[in-house]
Design a protein around this motif. Structure first.
Motif, mmCIF file in Angstrom:
data_model
loop_
_atom_site.group_PDB
_atom_site.id
_atom_site.type_symbol
_atom_site.label_atom_id
_atom_site.label_comp_id
_atom_site.label_asym_id
_atom_site.label_seq_id
_atom_site.Cartn_x
_atom_site.Cartn_y
_atom_site.Cartn_z
ATOM 1 N N MET A 1 0.822 -1.842 0.040
ATOM 2 C CA MET A 1 0.081 0.087 0.002
ATOM 3 C C MET A 1 0.891 1.253 0.020
ATOM 4 S SD MET A 1 -3.404 0.755 0.101
ATOM 5 C CE MET A 1 -4.314 -1.102 0.921
ATOM 6 N N ARG A 2 0.566 1.882 -0.698
ATOM 7 C CA ARG A 2 2.008 2.933 -0.934
ATOM 8 C C ARG A 2 1.454 4.465 -0.218
ATOM 9 N NH1 ARG A 2 2.408 7.145 -5.760
ATOM 10 N NH2 ARG A 2 3.138 9.311 -4.867
ATOM 11 N N ARG A 3 1.777 4.998 0.581
ATOM 12 C CA ARG A 3 1.354 6.361 1.309
ATOM 13 C C ARG A 3 1.383 7.755 0.713
ATOM 14 N NH1 ARG A 3 4.074 2.867 5.067
ATOM 15 N NH2 ARG A 3 5.469 4.012 4.421
ATOM 16 N N ARG B 1 -14.531 3.121 -2.971
ATOM 17 C CA ARG B 1 -14.631 2.059 -4.242
ATOM 18 C C ARG B 1 -13.427 1.931 -5.021
ATOM 19 N NH1 ARG B 1 -19.991 3.763 -4.748
ATOM 20 N NH2 ARG B 1 -19.573 5.144 -6.337
ATOM 21 N N ALA B 2 -13.014 3.564 -5.119
ATOM 22 C CA ALA B 2 -11.440 3.845 -6.241
ATOM 23 C C ALA B 2 -10.677 3.628 -5.066
ATOM 24 C CB ALA B 2 -11.884 5.686 -6.455
ATOM 25 N N GLY B 3 -10.701 3.101 -4.317
ATOM 26 C CA GLY B 3 -9.595 2.162 -3.503
ATOM 27 C C GLY B 3 -8.196 3.277 -2.942
ATOM 28 N N TRP B 4 -9.578 4.605 -2.261
ATOM 29 C CA TRP B 4 -8.822 5.426 -1.211
ATOM 30 C C TRP B 4 -9.009 4.950 0.497
ATOM 31 C CZ3 TRP B 4 -7.617 11.180 -2.991
ATOM 32 C CH2 TRP B 4 -7.444 11.160 -4.144
ATOM 33 N N HIS B 5 -7.481 5.184 0.910
ATOM 34 C CA HIS B 5 -7.782 4.260 2.199
ATOM 35 C C HIS B 5 -7.726 5.119 3.461
ATOM 36 C CE1 HIS B 5 -9.618 0.127 0.492
ATOM 37 N NE2 HIS B 5 -7.897 0.381 0.077
ATOM 38 N N LEU C 1 -3.389 9.874 2.089
ATOM 39 C CA LEU C 1 -4.001 8.948 1.929
ATOM 40 C C LEU C 1 -3.324 7.437 1.665
ATOM 41 C CD1 LEU C 1 -5.334 8.246 -1.132
ATOM 42 C CD2 LEU C 1 -4.548 10.368 -0.986
ATOM 43 N N GLU C 2 -4.070 6.544 1.968
ATOM 44 C CA GLU C 2 -2.997 5.246 0.999
ATOM 45 C C GLU C 2 -4.219 4.721 0.789
ATOM 46 O OE1 GLU C 2 -2.809 3.093 4.943
ATOM 47 O OE2 GLU C 2 -1.135 4.407 5.998
ATOM 48 N N THR C 3 -2.911 3.947 -0.748
ATOM 49 C CA THR C 3 -3.440 3.205 -1.976
ATOM 50 C C THR C 3 -2.976 2.340 -2.504
ATOM 51 O OG1 THR C 3 -5.018 3.764 -3.502
ATOM 52 C CG2 THR C 3 -3.209 5.319 -3.708
ATOM 53 N N ALA C 4 -3.571 1.460 -3.689
ATOM 54 C CA ALA C 4 -2.077 0.555 -4.194
ATOM 55 C C ALA C 4 -1.681 1.547 -5.543
ATOM 56 C CB ALA C 4 -2.925 -0.584 -4.237
ATOM 57 N N ASP C 5 -2.238 2.453 -5.711
ATOM 58 C CA ASP C 5 -2.257 2.699 -7.097
ATOM 59 C C ASP C 5 -2.475 4.124 -6.851
ATOM 60 O OD1 ASP C 5 -1.664 4.016 -10.367
ATOM 61 O OD2 ASP C 5 -1.933 2.157 -10.535
ATOM 62 N N PHE C 6 -2.037 5.047 -6.633
ATOM 63 C CA PHE C 6 -2.228 6.368 -6.385
ATOM 64 C C PHE C 6 -3.297 6.989 -7.670
ATOM 65 C CE2 PHE C 6 -2.002 11.246 -6.067
ATOM 66 C CZ PHE C 6 -2.777 11.718 -5.369
ATOM 67 N N GLU C 7 -1.908 6.390 -9.417
ATOM 68 C CA GLU C 7 -2.699 7.748 -10.493
ATOM 69 C C GLU C 7 -4.206 6.637 -10.523
ATOM 70 O OE1 GLU C 7 -1.707 10.012 -11.977
ATOM 71 O OE2 GLU C 7 -0.380 10.101 -10.236
ATOM 72 N N ALA C 8 -4.088 5.419 -10.489
ATOM 73 C CA ALA C 8 -5.554 4.411 -10.727
ATOM 74 C C ALA C 8 -7.146 4.907 -9.919
ATOM 75 C CB ALA C 8 -5.122 2.698 -10.318
#
Length: 105
Positions: A1-3, A35-39, A55-62
């Motif tokens: 997960m990317r911070r 739903r867009a993956g913002w955690h 935020l944390e997300t797998a892929d910020f651009e996505a």
């Protein structure tokens, strides 16, 4: 997960209203973010208008693309744009991630 951490600047005369708007974020906006993956998404606001987002997300651009494709995000960004200083475009287009230089687990 990317911070991801970013900074924006809220207009000083709009601070109270900005805080109020974020006490009642639209439920469909919250659902779209999830739903867009913002955690673990948080916003921190200093009294001079400095806004720190995290935020944390797998892929910020996505995650940004997924939000940009939603109707609710278009409405939210249009309503929030007047709150910010020094933006060319929508607030979500002004988020420039900071480089992470240290992290303690």
């Amino acid at each position: 997960m990317r911070r991801v951490c970013f900074l924006l600047k809220v207009r000083p005369e709009r601070l109270a209203e900005y805080r109020e708007r974020h006490r009642a974020v639209w439920p469909d906006m919250l659902d779209a973010l999830r739903r867009a993956g913002w955690h673990n998404y948080s916003l921190f606001l200093r009294d001079d208008g400095l806004l720190v987002g995290y935020l944390e997300t797998a892929d910020f651009e996505a995650a940004k693309r997924a939000m940009a494709a939603t109707e609710v995000n278009a409405r939210w960004q249009a309503e929030m744009a007047p709150f910010f200083e020094d933006l060319d475009g929508r607030p979500d287009e002004g988020m420039r991630p900071l480089d992470e230089v240290f992290h303690l687990d």
